[in-house]
Design a protein around this motif. Sequence first.
Motif, PDB file in Angstrom:
ATOM      1  N   ILE A  17       0.855  -1.188   0.000  1.00 26.40           N
ATOM      2  CA  ILE A  17       0.000   0.000   0.000  1.00 26.40           C
ATOM      3  C   ILE A  17       0.889   1.235   0.000  1.00 26.40           C
ATOM      4  O   ILE A  17       1.963   1.243   0.611  1.00 26.40           O
ATOM      5  CB  ILE A  17      -0.958  -0.028   1.205  1.00 26.40           C
ATOM      6  CG1 ILE A  17      -2.055   1.029   1.067  1.00 26.40           C
ATOM      7  CG2 ILE A  17      -0.220   0.103   2.523  1.00 26.40           C
ATOM      8  CD1 ILE A  17      -3.228   0.812   2.010  1.00 26.40           C
ATOM      9  N   GLY A  18       0.464   2.273  -0.687  1.00 26.18           N
ATOM     10  CA  GLY A  18       1.288   3.465  -0.826  1.00 26.18           C
ATOM     11  C   GLY A  18       1.106   4.461   0.295  1.00 26.18           C
ATOM     12  O   GLY A  18       0.189   4.357   1.112  1.00 26.18           O
ATOM     13  N   HIS A  19       1.993   5.456   0.318  1.00 27.69           N
ATOM     14  CA  HIS A  19       1.848   6.580   1.237  1.00 27.69           C
ATOM     15  C   HIS A  19       0.830   7.536   0.621  1.00 27.69           C
ATOM     16  O   HIS A  19       1.175   8.509  -0.048  1.00 27.69           O
ATOM     17  CB  HIS A  19       3.206   7.251   1.467  1.00 27.69           C
ATOM     18  CG  HIS A  19       4.083   6.468   2.368  1.00 27.69           C
ATOM     19  ND1 HIS A  19       4.952   5.517   1.915  1.00 27.69           N
ATOM     20  CD2 HIS A  19       4.184   6.463   3.728  1.00 27.69           C
ATOM     21  CE1 HIS A  19       5.584   4.963   2.939  1.00 27.69           C
ATOM     22  NE2 HIS A  19       5.134   5.526   4.053  1.00 27.69           N
ATOM     23  N   ASN A  73       5.471   6.590   9.131  1.00 27.58           N
ATOM     24  CA  ASN A  73       4.901   5.263   9.289  1.00 27.58           C
ATOM     25  C   ASN A  73       4.885   4.597   7.933  1.00 27.58           C
ATOM     26  O   ASN A  73       4.343   5.128   6.987  1.00 27.58           O
ATOM     27  CB  ASN A  73       3.473   5.351   9.830  1.00 27.58           C
ATOM     28  CG  ASN A  73       3.466   5.825  11.264  1.00 27.58           C
ATOM     29  OD1 ASN A  73       4.029   5.165  12.116  1.00 27.58           O
ATOM     30  ND2 ASN A  73       2.886   6.975  11.517  1.00 27.58           N
ATOM     31  N   VAL A  74       5.475   3.428   7.867  1.00 24.34           N
ATOM     32  CA  VAL A  74       5.615   2.734   6.586  1.00 24.34           C
ATOM     33  C   VAL A  74       4.740   1.499   6.624  1.00 24.34           C
ATOM     34  O   VAL A  74       5.130   0.462   7.117  1.00 24.34           O
ATOM     35  CB  VAL A  74       7.087   2.345   6.345  1.00 24.34           C
ATOM     36  CG1 VAL A  74       7.239   1.731   4.974  1.00 24.34           C
ATOM     37  CG2 VAL A  74       7.976   3.544   6.487  1.00 24.34           C
ATOM     38  N   ASP A 134       8.516   4.987  -0.642  1.00 26.59           N
ATOM     39  CA  ASP A 134       9.183   5.442   0.575  1.00 26.59           C
ATOM     40  C   ASP A 134       8.574   6.759   1.037  1.00 26.59           C
ATOM     41  O   ASP A 134       8.296   7.645   0.227  1.00 26.59           O
ATOM     42  CB  ASP A 134      10.682   5.637   0.329  1.00 26.59           C
ATOM     43  CG  ASP A 134      11.391   4.334  -0.004  1.00 26.59           C
ATOM     44  OD1 ASP A 134      10.990   3.292   0.544  1.00 26.59           O
ATOM     45  OD2 ASP A 134      12.339   4.359  -0.811  1.00 26.59           O
ATOM     46  N   ALA A 135       8.400   6.894   2.353  1.00 26.24           N
ATOM     47  CA  ALA A 135       7.878   8.145   2.901  1.00 26.24           C
ATOM     48  C   ALA A 135       8.900   9.262   2.711  1.00 26.24           C
ATOM     49  O   ALA A 135      10.100   9.008   2.605  1.00 26.24           O
ATOM     50  CB  ALA A 135       7.571   7.967   4.387  1.00 26.24           C
ATOM     51  N   PRO A 136       8.444  10.516   2.676  1.00 24.17           N
ATOM     52  CA  PRO A 136       9.391  11.622   2.571  1.00 24.17           C
ATOM     53  C   PRO A 136      10.412  11.581   3.710  1.00 24.17           C
ATOM     54  O   PRO A 136      10.060  11.484   4.876  1.00 24.17           O
ATOM     55  CB  PRO A 136       8.497  12.867   2.693  1.00 24.17           C
ATOM     56  CG  PRO A 136       7.140  12.403   2.281  1.00 24.17           C
ATOM     57  CD  PRO A 136       7.046  10.973   2.719  1.00 24.17           C
ATOM     58  N   GLY A 137      11.690  11.612   3.349  1.00 24.79           N
ATOM     59  CA  GLY A 137      12.747  11.611   4.352  1.00 24.79           C
ATOM     60  C   GLY A 137      13.079  10.255   4.929  1.00 24.79           C
ATOM     61  O   GLY A 137      13.962  10.133   5.774  1.00 24.79           O
ATOM     62  N   ALA A 161      11.410   3.193  -6.122  1.00 23.38           N
ATOM     63  CA  ALA A 161      10.500   2.529  -5.190  1.00 23.38           C
ATOM     64  C   ALA A 161      11.045   1.147  -4.818  1.00 23.38           C
ATOM     65  O   ALA A 161      11.821   0.547  -5.570  1.00 23.38           O
ATOM     66  CB  ALA A 161       9.112   2.398  -5.813  1.00 23.38           C
ATOM     67  N   PRO A 162      10.638   0.626  -3.663  1.00 20.54           N
ATOM     68  CA  PRO A 162      11.176  -0.654  -3.190  1.00 20.54           C
ATOM     69  C   PRO A 162      10.634  -1.855  -3.962  1.00 20.54           C
ATOM     70  O   PRO A 162       9.479  -1.870  -4.394  1.00 20.54           O
ATOM     71  CB  PRO A 162      10.736  -0.704  -1.726  1.00 20.54           C
ATOM     72  CG  PRO A 162       9.548   0.177  -1.645  1.00 20.54           C
ATOM     73  CD  PRO A 162       9.752   1.260  -2.665  1.00 20.54           C
TER      74      PRO A 162
END
Length: 318
Positions: free
Chosen positions: A125-127, A316-317, A205-208, A227-228
Amino acid sequence: MRVCESPARDALRLVAWYPLRFLVERLPPRLGFAVLRLLGRLHAAASRGRRGRALAAVSRLRPDLPGPTRRKQALAAFETHYANQLSIFVFPRITPDNFAQVLEIEGREHLDAALAAGRGAVLPIGHFGPTQLPLTVLGLVGYPMLQIGYLNEAGLSFIGRHVAVRLRRRYEGRIPARIVPPGPGTRQALAHLRAGGVVMTTLDDAPGQPRFGRHATFAFPGGALCAPLGPARLALSSGAALCPAFLVPGKTAPYRLRLEAPLAPPPGADKDAAALALSTELLARYAAVVRDDPGWWHLLEAHGAPGVPNISNVSNVP
């Protein structure tokens, strides 16, 4: 994202984690989310510069949108920020009986079929939107959930560490899911999947956020996105179903979780090639979701907006 700590930021944290938290956690879930989105609208109204940067970022992602729609999506960036960062205040009021106030679930049969076959399931699921809402609801309705998640405390002030992070850990401990860190948590996630569980992990990935594991570059709105490959590799390593999961606007509730049929790896491909092919398909579907509602995407910030202060400074990832 580089965060500048300041007394003003700490004051905002104290307001959020004390009087605001006590108010929101006593409201019905739907009203709680409405209050958080209202805070975003108030912030947008008071921040002409940041609102302008949000509009510019939306325009870079979707230059084809008409002006009123771009302005609506720029406002949604502020609403989404507050709904995501502070949604943890709403979670204690969500139950198996009332979750439909805030979240619709579409495609649940795909997840049920995978678990009935004893395969386990990976939900990438994405951010995008309030990211831990699906984790919370799926856990509440009985799915054995595990989240690969990351708490970023780097550079935080004393209040950031001892108020925001400390209290967030306490609230996350009440989510009906096990949360493990990326890297060392991978073995736990594999074991959970092989036992027939569900793992929610990140599409971007979340910002930072530091990068964990292997990544690749994919075509995406606004330019290439690194992206991972982790979700696909996790499914391939465990034999679990890889079910795309997207949080999108709801019809009868503010949010809808769309679960799609499992993706099949290309026949005859080795693990690396299969992971890349599966990830390419996942990111193509995610790109369509981001194009529809760019204001919901947390990485809009990477395009120069909205510059909204991160009240908790926690990534939160899911």
